[in-house]
Design a protein around this motif. Structure first.
Motif, PDB file in Angstrom:
ATOM      1  N   GLU A 254       0.820  -1.217   0.000  1.00  0.00           N
ATOM      2  CA  GLU A 254       0.000   0.000   0.000  1.00  0.00           C
ATOM      3  C   GLU A 254       0.851   1.263   0.000  1.00  0.00           C
ATOM      4  OE1 GLU A 254      -3.228   0.407  -0.606  1.00  0.00           O
ATOM      5  OE2 GLU A 254      -3.135  -1.768  -0.927  1.00  0.00           O
ATOM      6  N   LYS A 255       1.882   1.252   0.846  1.00  0.00           N
ATOM      7  CA  LYS A 255       2.723   2.445   0.973  1.00  0.00           C
ATOM      8  C   LYS A 255       3.377   2.799  -0.373  1.00  0.00           C
ATOM      9  CE  LYS A 255       5.795   4.147   4.548  1.00  0.00           C
ATOM     10  NZ  LYS A 255       6.690   3.700   5.614  1.00  0.00           N
ATOM     11  N   THR A 256       3.834   1.782  -1.058  1.00  0.00           N
ATOM     12  CA  THR A 256       4.459   2.008  -2.367  1.00  0.00           C
ATOM     13  C   THR A 256       3.432   2.581  -3.337  1.00  0.00           C
ATOM     14  OG1 THR A 256       5.864   0.111  -1.913  1.00  0.00           O
ATOM     15  CG2 THR A 256       5.801   0.888  -4.192  1.00  0.00           C
ATOM     16  N   LYS A 257       2.211   2.011  -3.275  1.00  0.00           N
ATOM     17  CA  LYS A 257       1.156   2.534  -4.149  1.00  0.00           C
ATOM     18  C   LYS A 257       0.908   4.008  -3.877  1.00  0.00           C
ATOM     19  CE  LYS A 257      -1.378  -1.707  -5.087  1.00  0.00           C
ATOM     20  NZ  LYS A 257      -2.336  -2.629  -4.481  1.00  0.00           N
ATOM     21  N   TYR A 258       0.967   4.372  -2.583  1.00  0.00           N
ATOM     22  CA  TYR A 258       0.758   5.766  -2.208  1.00  0.00           C
ATOM     23  C   TYR A 258       1.823   6.668  -2.857  1.00  0.00           C
ATOM     24  CZ  TYR A 258       1.141   9.967   0.705  1.00  0.00           C
ATOM     25  OH  TYR A 258       1.246  11.262   1.139  1.00  0.00           O
ATOM     26  N   TYR A 259       3.078   6.237  -2.771  1.00  0.00           N
ATOM     27  CA  TYR A 259       4.133   7.053  -3.370  1.00  0.00           C
ATOM     28  C   TYR A 259       4.046   7.079  -4.902  1.00  0.00           C
ATOM     29  CZ  TYR A 259       6.339   7.790   1.153  1.00  0.00           C
ATOM     30  OH  TYR A 259       6.589   8.192   2.432  1.00  0.00           O
ATOM     31  N   PHE A 260       3.564   5.987  -5.466  1.00  0.00           N
ATOM     32  CA  PHE A 260       3.316   6.001  -6.917  1.00  0.00           C
ATOM     33  C   PHE A 260       2.238   7.027  -7.257  1.00  0.00           C
ATOM     34  CE2 PHE A 260       4.923   1.432  -7.669  1.00  0.00           C
ATOM     35  CZ  PHE A 260       6.088   1.886  -8.248  1.00  0.00           C
ATOM     36  N   GLU A 261       1.160   6.982  -6.458  1.00  0.00           N
ATOM     37  CA  GLU A 261       0.048   7.914  -6.712  1.00  0.00           C
ATOM     38  C   GLU A 261       0.511   9.363  -6.653  1.00  0.00           C
ATOM     39  OE1 GLU A 261      -3.253   7.241  -3.974  1.00  0.00           O
ATOM     40  OE2 GLU A 261      -3.360   5.236  -4.902  1.00  0.00           O
ATOM     41  N   LYS A 262       1.378   9.632  -5.695  1.00  0.00           N
ATOM     42  CA  LYS A 262       1.865  11.009  -5.541  1.00  0.00           C
ATOM     43  C   LYS A 262       2.976  11.312  -6.552  1.00  0.00           C
ATOM     44  CE  LYS A 262      -0.725  12.139  -2.116  1.00  0.00           C
ATOM     45  NZ  LYS A 262      -1.824  13.080  -2.380  1.00  0.00           N
ATOM     46  N   ASN A 263       3.333  10.307  -7.335  1.00  0.00           N
ATOM     47  CA  ASN A 263       4.419  10.445  -8.326  1.00  0.00           C
ATOM     48  C   ASN A 263       5.773  10.786  -7.689  1.00  0.00           C
ATOM     49  OD1 ASN A 263       5.478  12.323 -11.148  1.00  0.00           O
ATOM     50  ND2 ASN A 263       5.086  10.139 -11.128  1.00  0.00           N
ATOM     51  N   ALA A 264       5.890  10.479  -6.378  1.00  0.00           N
ATOM     52  CA  ALA A 264       7.187  10.670  -5.714  1.00  0.00           C
ATOM     53  C   ALA A 264       8.149   9.597  -6.198  1.00  0.00           C
ATOM     54  CB  ALA A 264       7.033  10.601  -4.207  1.00  0.00           C
ATOM     55  N   ILE A 265       7.593   8.412  -6.463  1.00  0.00           N
ATOM     56  CA  ILE A 265       8.364   7.417  -7.210  1.00  0.00           C
ATOM     57  C   ILE A 265       7.543   7.054  -8.445  1.00  0.00           C
ATOM     58  CG2 ILE A 265       9.659   6.510  -5.239  1.00  0.00           C
ATOM     59  CD1 ILE A 265       7.735   4.194  -5.086  1.00  0.00           C
ATOM     60  N   ASP A 266       8.225   6.538  -9.450  1.00  0.00           N
ATOM     61  CA  ASP A 266       7.579   6.433 -10.753  1.00  0.00           C
ATOM     62  C   ASP A 266       8.116   5.184 -11.466  1.00  0.00           C
ATOM     63  OD1 ASP A 266       6.592   6.792 -13.310  1.00  0.00           O
ATOM     64  OD2 ASP A 266       7.151   8.911 -13.448  1.00  0.00           O
ATOM     65  N   HIS A 267       7.195   4.319 -11.911  1.00  0.00           N
ATOM     66  CA  HIS A 267       7.644   3.099 -12.595  1.00  0.00           C
ATOM     67  C   HIS A 267       7.771   3.305 -14.095  1.00  0.00           C
ATOM     68  CE1 HIS A 267       3.440   3.114 -13.426  1.00  0.00           C
ATOM     69  NE2 HIS A 267       3.103   2.787 -12.201  1.00  0.00           N
ATOM     70  N   LEU A 268       7.573   4.548 -14.530  1.00  0.00           N
ATOM     71  CA  LEU A 268       7.792   4.914 -15.930  1.00  0.00           C
ATOM     72  C   LEU A 268       6.979   4.062 -16.907  1.00  0.00           C
ATOM     73  CD1 LEU A 268      11.654   5.442 -15.755  1.00  0.00           C
ATOM     74  CD2 LEU A 268       9.905   7.215 -15.834  1.00  0.00           C
ATOM     75  N   PHE A 269       5.855   3.561 -16.437  1.00  0.00           N
ATOM     76  CA  PHE A 269       4.961   2.790 -17.299  1.00  0.00           C
ATOM     77  C   PHE A 269       5.678   1.657 -18.026  1.00  0.00           C
ATOM     78  CE2 PHE A 269       3.149   6.931 -16.636  1.00  0.00           C
ATOM     79  CZ  PHE A 269       1.893   6.599 -16.171  1.00  0.00           C
TER      80      PHE A 269
END
Ligand code: SF4
Ligand code: SF4
Lengths: 278, 498
Positions: free
Chosen positions: B37-52
C-alpha cells in the motif's frame, strides 16, 4: 603594479586565437580607424557626463567629478555607448594584472590561453608583462592582438612571456595608412620584421576594403620584409563589414565573396600557405 | 477497455505505434507484481515512478548484445553465417537489430559501429563506403522509429568512424543517437574536433568521458538509449525513478524529508525494482527462451537495475523555498543537493538488489532525464533550463560535482552559437577541461538546428511541428519530445558562445 583600463573580459572566446581563450579588451587606442568595429573602445572616458542622463536604469552616477558605473543595475541596453560623443564608454574599470588574472583563472581548465586585445593593449606594456607572467605560470599561452604602433623590440621582457602577436597590417602605403587610421605605419613594418625574426608573429591580419586598403601592396610588402617566413605564418583576410562601425566607412559595403577569393588566390600564388578568409 | 478502443481509433498513431500500444495495454490487463500500500501511495503522488514499464515484465528494459560475437559466429537462430564482406555485415546487422527487444521493442544499442565496420572496408573507396553507410543509416532511421537508440564510436580513430560522421552530417537523421567515446590520451584531437563540429550540424554525436566511464563494470561498457552506461553483453532489467521534487512536496520540512519521506521512497522503490527483476528472471521465461542468451550474445549476470533520480534541482529549490537560494547558484543550495545525493547513493550502494552480480548485488544510480508528462521537473542533476549560470565554466564545474555519484549515465546538453562551428578546437578545449574535472558525458547542438536534443534523445523541430498540427509522424519519440520541449521550455536553453 600598473593597472590597465579594462573594457571587458570575455570568459570564452573563439575568435581571438587558437582554441578556446579568455579575451581581455583594454580601453583606449592610439589610432582612429575609419572602420573600427569596436569604436567604443577607442577613447578613454572624459567624464563629460552626457551618458549619465541617458541611462534608463540609473547605473551611472558622478562621484568626485568621475562617472562611475554600478554593474549590478546595468541591463546592458547600450544607451550610454550610443550617446557618447567621444566613442567611449563609462563602463571600463582600472584593474591590475592580478585582478584580471582572477577572472581568467575561473576559466581554467577550459581554456588554453588568453588573448589581450582592445583598444590597443600595447599601450599598457607593464600590465601585459605582469599578466602574462601570471598566465604562463598557469600554463596558458599569451597572445597580443595589436595594431603594431608600439615598438615591441623595446620590451624584451614582455616579449619573453608573450607567446605571439596577432598583427594588423592595415595598409602598406603611408598615405593610405594615414587616411585610414590617422597614424603612421613605419612602426608596423618594423614590428613585422622584428616579430617574424623572433618567431613571435602568430598571425597577420588584413581588413579588405577595395579602394581603401592596398591589399596587394600589403602582401608584396610583407613578402619583401620577412621573406620566406611569410610561408608559415597565418594570414587572415578579413572581409570588411560595416556592422557597428561609426567612422567614415560606416556606409561602405562589404567586398564580394569573389573579391575575397581572388585575394586569397593571389596570396596563395605568392607563397603564403595558411590563408584564411573570415 | 475504452483505452484499447481509443488506441484502435486514434488518428495520430501510425500502425506500428498502435500495435505496440495495444501490446502494452494487454500487458497491463494482468497484475502479477506484489506492491504494498505504501508504495502505491508514493506512486500515486508520483514521488516514485515506474515509468509505465508495464505490469508484467517479459523482457529487459535495455539490451546490449555482444555484436562482436555475432559478427564472429553468425547466428544459428537467424540462420546467418558470419559476414564475409561489408554488404553481408550490414545486412546481418539489419536482421539482428530487428530481433533485439527492449522496453520500446526497438533495439536501444547498435554496437560500437565504427569498430564493427572497420575490418570490412579496406578494399572500398571512401565514396563506396559512404554510399553503403548512407543506405544502412537511413534504413535504421526509418525502421527504428524511436530515438532511444544508440550507436557508439571510438575511442580510437578509425576510417569507418570518420566516414560515419561524414555521412551523418549529410543525412541529418534523428536515429540512432551517436556517442563518441573520448579519451584525450587515445582519441586524436582531429577526431574529437570532427565529432564536435559534426554535432553542430546534426546534434550528433555526443561525447562520453571514456576514461571515467570505462571501469564502471568489470566488463566493457556501451552507451545505450539516451546516454545509459551499461554492461556490454547485458544491459538493464528495469529503470524506476524517484521524482525528487514530488517527494520534497510531501515533506513537512527538511528534517522530515531526510528522515521520513526520502528513506521511505528509496525503500519502496528498491523493493519494487526487486519485485520486477524477480518476475522477469524467475517467471517470464525470457532468459530461458531468448536466442540472444542461448547464442551467448547476452548473459543474465550482466544485467543491472537502474535506480533513477530526477529533479535534484527542483527538489533542492523546494526545500529552500523562502531563502532565495537556488541550485546551481548558491553554495548552501549545492551543499544541500550534495547531501541529498549522498543519502541516495549510500542507500543504493548498500541496498541488496536481486540477480545483479555485475553490480556487486546492488542497483546503480542513474540520472533520469524526465518524461513528457513532467512539469517543473529538471532532468537528473541538471540546472533548470533558463537558470543556467552566465559563465559556462561555472556550469561545467557544477556538473562535474554532481556527475560523480552516478555511474549509469548522467549528462549535460549545451546549445551553441552558430559561430562555434568555426573553431572546433575551442569546443574540444572545453570538453577536455570538463572531462578533466569529472564531467562524464556532454553533448552540443547548434542554436538553429532542426535536430535538437530533448533530454537525451533527438527530435526534429519540424517533426514536432507536424505532430502539434495533429499529423501522423514516423517516430514515436516525437510524441514524447513535443510536449517535453514545450513544457520544459527547451527553446529557452541558454545559448553558449565559446
Ligand atoms: S548599458 Fe549603459 S545606459 Fe544601459 S543600463 Fe548599462 S550603464 Fe545604463
Ligand atoms: S562615456 Fe562618453 S558620454 Fe559618458 S562620461 Fe565618458 S565621455 Fe562622457
Amino acid at each position: 603594479m600598473k593597472p590597465a583600463l579594462i573594457h571587458k573580459i570575455i570568459p570564452h572566446s573563439i575568435v581571438d586565437g587558437p582554441g578556446n581563450r579568455t579575451s581581455i579588451f583594454v580601453q583606449g587606442c592610439n589610432l582612429k580607424c575609419a572602420y573600427c568595429h569596436n569604436p567604443e573602445t577607442q577613447q578613454v572616458c572624459s567624464n563629460c557626463g552626457i551618458c549619465v542622463e541617458k541611462c534608463p536604469t540609473g547605473s551611472l552616477y558622478f562621484e568626485n567629478g568621475e562617472v562611475l558605473w554600478e554593474e549590478e543595475k546595468c541591463d546592458s541596453c547600450g544607451s550610454c555607448i550610443q550617446h557618447c560623443p567621444y566613442h567611449s564608454s563609462p563602463k571600463p574599470k582600472w584593474m591590475t594584472a592580478e585582478e584580471v588574472f582572477k577572472e581568467v583563472e575561473k576559466n581554467i581548465p577550459f581554456i588554453r590561453g588568453i588573448t589581450v586585445s582592445g583598444g590597443e593593449c600595447t599601450l599598457y606594456p607593464e600590465f601585459l608583462q605582469e599578466l602574462f607572467i601570471l598566465a604562463q605560470k598557469a600554463q596558458l599561452s599569451c597572445l597580443i592582438d595589436s595594431n603594431g604602433t608600439t615598438d615591441l623590440s623595446q620590451y624584451p621582457k614582455l616579449m619573453e612571456v608573450c607567446s605571439g602577436v596577432m598583427l594588423d597590417v592595415k595598409a602598406w602605403d603611408r598615405k593610405k595608412f594615414k587616411r585610414l587610421t590617422g597614424g603612421e605605419n613605419e612602426m608596423v613594418k618594423k614590428n613585422l620584421k622584428f616579430l617574424a625574426h623572433t618567431n613571435k608573429l602568430e598571425e597577420m591580419r588584413i581588413v579588405c576594403i577595395p579602394g581603401e586598403v592596398d591589399v596587394e601592396d600589403i602582401l608584396e610588402g610583407i613578402k619583401t620584409t620577412i621573406g620566406d617566413k611569410s610561408r608559415n605564418i597565418k594570414l587572415k583576410l578579413i572581409k570588411f563589414r560595416n556592422h557597428g562601425v561609426k567612422g567614415r566607412l560606416k556606409n561602405t559595403n562589404s567586398p564580394s565573396d569573389e573579391y575575397m577569393k581572388d585575394i586569397q588566390r593571389k596570396a596563395l600564388e605568392m607563397g603564403f600557405q595558411h590563408v584564411n578568409i573570415t | 477497455m475504452t483505452d484499447v478502443l481509443d488506441l484502435i481509433k486514434s488518428r495520430k498513431l501510425a500502425y506500428e505505434q498502435k500495435v505496440l500500444s495495444l501490446a502494452h495495454a494487454a500487458e497491463n490487463s494482468v497484475d502479477v507484481l506484489h506492491i504494498p500500500e505504501k508504495t502505491k501511495y508514493y506512486f500515486e503522488k508520483n514521488a516514485i515512478d515506474h515509468l509505465f514499464e508495464g505490469n508484467a515484465p517479459y523482457r529487459p528494459r535495455y539490451i546490449l548484445p555482444d555484436y562482436d560475437k555475432f559478427i564472429e559466429n553468425g547466428s544459428e537462430f537467424l540462420q546467418l553465417d558470419p559476414p564475409k564482406d561489408l554488404d553481408e555485415l550490414l545486412n546481418s546487422l539489419m536482421i539482428l537489430y530487428r530481433h533485439v527487444p527492449s522496453i520500446t521493442s526497438f533495439p536501444v544499442y547498435l554496437g560500437n559501429l565504427d569498430k564493427m565496420i572497420e575490418p570490412f572496408i579496406a578494399e572500398y573507396s571512401d565514396d563506396e563506403v559512404r554510399k553503403k553507410l548512407k543506405l544502412f543509416l537511413n534504413y535504421l532511421d526509418r525502421t527504428i522509429t524511436d530515438s532511444f537508440c544508440h550507436a557508439n564510436l571510438g575511442p580510437e580513430y578509425t576510417r569507418a568512424g570518420r566516414l560515419i560522421l561524414e555521412v551523418e552530417k549529410e543525412v541529418q537523421n534523428a536515429i540512432p543517437n551517436l556517442t563518441l567515446k573520448y579519451n584525450p590520451d587515445i582519441t586524436p584531437d582531429e577526431m574529437g574536433e570532427l565529432a564536435l563540429n559534426t554535432s553542430l550540424f546534426c546534434a550528433n554525436p555526443a561525447i562520453c568521458n571514456h576514461k571515467l566511464n570505462k571501469d564502471t563494470y568489470c566488463c566493457d561498457y556501451g552507451i545505450a538509449s539516451c546516454y545509459n552506461i551499461l554492461p556490454l553483453g547485458g544491459g538493464a532489467y528495469t529503470l524506476s525513478r524517484i521524482v525528487l521534487p514530488k517527494a520534497a512536496k510531501l515533506a513537512k520540512n527538511i528534517d522530515d524529508f531526510f528522515h521520513t519521506i526520502l528513506p521511505d521512497c528509496l525503500q519502496s522503490m528498491g523493493d519494487y525494482m526487486n519485485e520486477r527483476v524477480s518476475f522477469l528472471v524467475e517467471e517470464s521465461g525470457f532468459f530461458e527462451s531468448s536466442f540472444l542468451v542461448k547464442e551467448g550474445l547476452i548473459d543474465k549476470d550482466k544485467f543491472v537495475g537502474m535506480f533513477g533520480i530526477v529533479g535534484l534541482a527542483d527538489c533542492t529549490n523546494i526545500l529552500l523555498e523562502g531563502t532565495g537560494k537556488r541550485y546551481g547558484h548558491d553554495a548552501d543550495a549545492d551543499d544541500l543537493a550534495d547531501k541529498i545525493m549522498h543519502t541516495i547513493s549510500d542507500f543504493v550502494t548498500s541496498f541488496p538488489a536481486k540477480y545483479s552480480p555485475i553490480a556487486e548485488d546492488h542497483f546503480m544510480l542513474h540520472a533520469q532525464v524526465g518524461m513528457d508528462y513532467d512539469k517543473d521537473v529538471t532532468a537528473g542533476v541538471r540546472i533548470p533550463v533558463g537558470d543556467e549560470p552566465e559563465n559556462i565554466s561555472d556550469h561545467l564545474r557544477h556538473s562535474a560535482r554532481f556527475h560523480e555519484l552516478i555511474p549509469t549515465g548522467c549528462s549535460d546538453i549545451f546549445s551553441m552559437e552558430t559561430t562555434a562551428r568555426n573553431n572546433p578546437a575551442a569546443m574540444l578545449d572545453i570538453v577536455k577541461g570538463a572531462f578533466s574535472l569529472g564531467v562524464k558525458y556532454i553533448s552540443f547542438y547548434e542554436e538553429n538546428s532542426d535536430l535538437v536534443r530533448i533530454t537525451g534523445y533527438l527530435v526534429k523541430k519540424s517533426e514536432m511541428e507536424k505532430y502539434r498540427n495533429d499529423q501522423v509522424v514516423l517516430q514515436n519519440t516525437t510524441q514524447l519530445g513535443a510536449p517535453n520541449y514545450d513544457s520544459n521550455k527547451l527553446d529557452q536553453r541558454k545559448v553558449r558562445g565559446v
